[in-house]
Design a protein around this motif. Structure first.
Motif, mmCIF file in Angstrom:
data_model
loop_
_atom_site.group_PDB
_atom_site.id
_atom_site.type_symbol
_atom_site.label_atom_id
_atom_site.label_comp_id
_atom_site.label_asym_id
_atom_site.label_seq_id
_atom_site.Cartn_x
_atom_site.Cartn_y
_atom_site.Cartn_z
ATOM 1 N N GLU A 1 -10.817 16.857 16.340
ATOM 2 C CA GLU A 1 -11.079 16.980 17.778
ATOM 3 C C GLU A 1 -9.900 16.480 18.621
ATOM 4 O O GLU A 1 -9.640 16.993 19.720
ATOM 5 C CB GLU A 1 -12.336 16.200 18.157
ATOM 6 C CG GLU A 1 -13.644 16.823 17.660
ATOM 7 C CD GLU A 1 -13.884 16.556 16.184
ATOM 8 O OE1 GLU A 1 -13.142 15.727 15.594
ATOM 9 O OE2 GLU A 1 -14.807 17.182 15.598
ATOM 10 N N LEU A 2 -9.181 15.463 18.124
ATOM 11 C CA LEU A 2 -8.025 14.947 18.857
ATOM 12 C C LEU A 2 -6.949 16.023 19.001
ATOM 13 O O LEU A 2 -6.348 16.188 20.071
ATOM 14 C CB LEU A 2 -7.442 13.723 18.128
ATOM 15 C CG LEU A 2 -8.301 12.457 18.117
ATOM 16 C CD1 LEU A 2 -7.653 11.397 17.229
ATOM 17 C CD2 LEU A 2 -8.461 11.925 19.535
ATOM 18 N N GLU A 3 -6.720 16.757 17.905
ATOM 19 C CA GLU A 3 -5.701 17.810 17.938
ATOM 20 C C GLU A 3 -6.168 18.982 18.803
ATOM 21 O O GLU A 3 -5.380 19.585 19.532
ATOM 22 C CB GLU A 3 -5.400 18.275 16.518
ATOM 23 C CG GLU A 3 -4.903 17.149 15.618
ATOM 24 C CD GLU A 3 -4.924 17.521 14.156
ATOM 25 O OE1 GLU A 3 -4.700 18.699 13.844
ATOM 26 O OE2 GLU A 3 -5.167 16.634 13.317
ATOM 27 N N GLU A 4 -7.467 19.312 18.743
ATOM 28 C CA GLU A 4 -8.001 20.404 19.572
ATOM 29 C C GLU A 4 -7.890 20.064 21.055
ATOM 30 O O GLU A 4 -7.580 20.937 21.882
ATOM 31 C CB GLU A 4 -9.453 20.657 19.189
ATOM 32 C CG GLU A 4 -9.621 21.245 17.777
ATOM 33 C CD GLU A 4 -11.081 21.375 17.368
ATOM 34 O OE1 GLU A 4 -11.347 22.074 16.387
ATOM 35 O OE2 GLU A 4 -11.939 20.756 18.034
ATOM 36 N N VAL B 1 1.649 18.650 18.709
ATOM 37 C CA VAL B 1 0.440 18.001 18.186
ATOM 38 C C VAL B 1 0.783 17.104 17.008
ATOM 39 O O VAL B 1 0.317 15.960 16.903
ATOM 40 C CB VAL B 1 -0.603 19.065 17.769
ATOM 41 C CG1 VAL B 1 -1.726 18.420 16.965
ATOM 42 C CG2 VAL B 1 -1.162 19.756 18.989
ATOM 43 N N PHE B 2 1.655 17.627 16.120
ATOM 44 C CA PHE B 2 1.983 16.838 14.928
ATOM 45 C C PHE B 2 2.809 15.593 15.286
ATOM 46 O O PHE B 2 2.478 14.489 14.851
ATOM 47 C CB PHE B 2 2.757 17.701 13.924
ATOM 48 C CG PHE B 2 3.196 16.937 12.713
ATOM 49 C CD1 PHE B 2 2.287 16.596 11.714
ATOM 50 C CD2 PHE B 2 4.525 16.528 12.562
ATOM 51 C CE1 PHE B 2 2.684 15.874 10.611
ATOM 52 C CE2 PHE B 2 4.926 15.803 11.459
ATOM 53 C CZ PHE B 2 4.007 15.480 10.480
ATOM 54 N N PHE B 3 3.889 15.781 16.068
ATOM 55 C CA PHE B 3 4.803 14.663 16.303
ATOM 56 C C PHE B 3 4.295 13.684 17.370
ATOM 57 O O PHE B 3 4.689 12.520 17.367
ATOM 58 C CB PHE B 3 6.184 15.197 16.717
ATOM 59 C CG PHE B 3 6.958 15.764 15.569
ATOM 60 C CD1 PHE B 3 7.498 14.939 14.601
ATOM 61 C CD2 PHE B 3 7.115 17.137 15.427
ATOM 62 C CE1 PHE B 3 8.208 15.457 13.521
ATOM 63 C CE2 PHE B 3 7.816 17.670 14.354
ATOM 64 C CZ PHE B 3 8.362 16.825 13.401
ATOM 65 N N LYS B 4 3.418 14.137 18.295
ATOM 66 C CA LYS B 4 2.951 13.247 19.362
ATOM 67 C C LYS B 4 1.537 12.707 19.135
ATOM 68 O O LYS B 4 1.175 11.677 19.706
ATOM 69 C CB LYS B 4 3.006 13.984 20.709
ATOM 70 C CG LYS B 4 4.426 14.283 21.165
ATOM 71 C CD LYS B 4 4.441 14.897 22.569
ATOM 72 C CE LYS B 4 5.879 15.138 23.025
ATOM 73 N NZ LYS B 4 5.930 15.717 24.403
ATOM 74 N N ILE B 5 0.740 13.397 18.326
ATOM 75 C CA ILE B 5 -0.642 12.952 18.084
ATOM 76 C C ILE B 5 -0.822 12.424 16.665
ATOM 77 O O ILE B 5 -1.284 11.302 16.447
ATOM 78 C CB ILE B 5 -1.649 14.104 18.332
ATOM 79 C CG1 ILE B 5 -1.474 14.664 19.749
ATOM 80 C CG2 ILE B 5 -3.070 13.611 18.111
ATOM 81 C CD1 ILE B 5 -1.777 13.685 20.857
#
Length: 275
Positions: free
Chosen positions: A167-170, A182-186
């Motif tokens: 859900e965080l990435e969505e 999304v990968f590098f900041k989350i």
């Protein structure tokens, strides 16, 4: 009851003291013998040196080309560990989030590769790459470290990423972030405990490794720090006093690194164990 507690404390501190002596004794022996002459080392390696001369350290520094060896070890270690962390974390993220059938095969192949001992593949590797004239370079040594280090790092990242809520990435994608953001900041900031654990393990492995550099590197100008101690041991002679001084010089960067990064190393190991 109180007597039993005091007795337990005495036993505990006695065991700690014995373990401390067992750990410190080899380092103390190396340090004492690094100040002796060759005859003093052979005659009585457990005695105190008659004088504390730094002549052995100067000879060791010049013979092993210490500055170049430290630079080679630093280049190989930093580049290898950095690439292992970035590539393995991205690969693990891909294997977890993209639910393709081939991903399970890739992951199982990585896990299976971890049980293959290095000694069983080192001769074919060296023979093949030697025939292709690809050995004797820091780049090829880094390439080997990537091959042998990415599987374990991917396995560790894979287990951690599975527990990160999708859900965080969505939510980030709804806010306009692309897959790389999304990968590098989350995701990547949440992998900090695992990243710290992998970095510590791989830095110690690459920096202290002797066997793989001894097979890949031949010329003096590309030798790493552990490999440079080879200068002091010949087929018929061994210059023990200078070799002890060289070992102290080899240990020095690791000790400095540990004392400077002590808090982060301990917190990284603890966080990695808890997670």
């Amino acid at each position: 009851m109180k007597l039993q507690k005091n007795l337990n404390k005495i036993i505990f501190f006695t065991m700690c003291a014995l373990l401390f002596v067992l750990y410190v004794f080899p380092f103390l022996l190396i340090l004492l013998n690094s100040f002796k002459t060759r005859l003093e080392v052979v005659a009585d390696p457990l005695s105190l040196p008659k004088s504390f001369s730094f002549a052995n350290f100067i000879e060791a520094y010049q013979t092993m080309n210490y500055g170049s060896a430290v630079l080679n070890s630093l280049i190989v270690t930093v580049i290898s560990v950095t690439i292992i962390i970035i590539f393995s974390s991205m690969l693990a993220y891909f294997l977890v989030r993209w639910n393709w059938k081939i991903n399970k095969v890739i992951f199982m192949a990585l896990v299976a590769s971890m049980i293959i001992p290095f000694q069983s593949v080192m001769i074919p590797f060296v023979t093949i790459f030697g025939n292709l004239n690809l050995l004797n370079s820091r780049g090829m040594l880094i390439y080997f470290y990537l091959g042998f280090g990415i599987s374990m790092a991917t396995f560790m990242f894979h287990g951690f990423i599975k527990n990160i809520p999708v859900e965080l990435e969505e939510a980030a994608i709804i806010d306009g972030a692309n897959k790389f953001q999304v990968f590098f900041k989350i995701v990547m900031p949440m992998l900090k405990p695992t990243t710290a654990t992998i970095a510590i393990l791989d830095v110690l492995w690459v920096w202290n490794d002797y066997l793989l550099p001894s097979l890949v590197l031949v010329n003096d100008d590309v030798r790493t720090l552990p490999l440079s101690t080879f200068y002091f041991f010949g087929k018929y002679t061994a210059n023990y006093n200078v070799a002890m001084a060289a070992l102290v010089l080899v240990l020095l960067p690791v000790l400095i690194f540990y004392f400077v990064m002590q808090k982060k190393i301990i917190s990284g190991v603890v966080d990695g164990a808890i997670k």
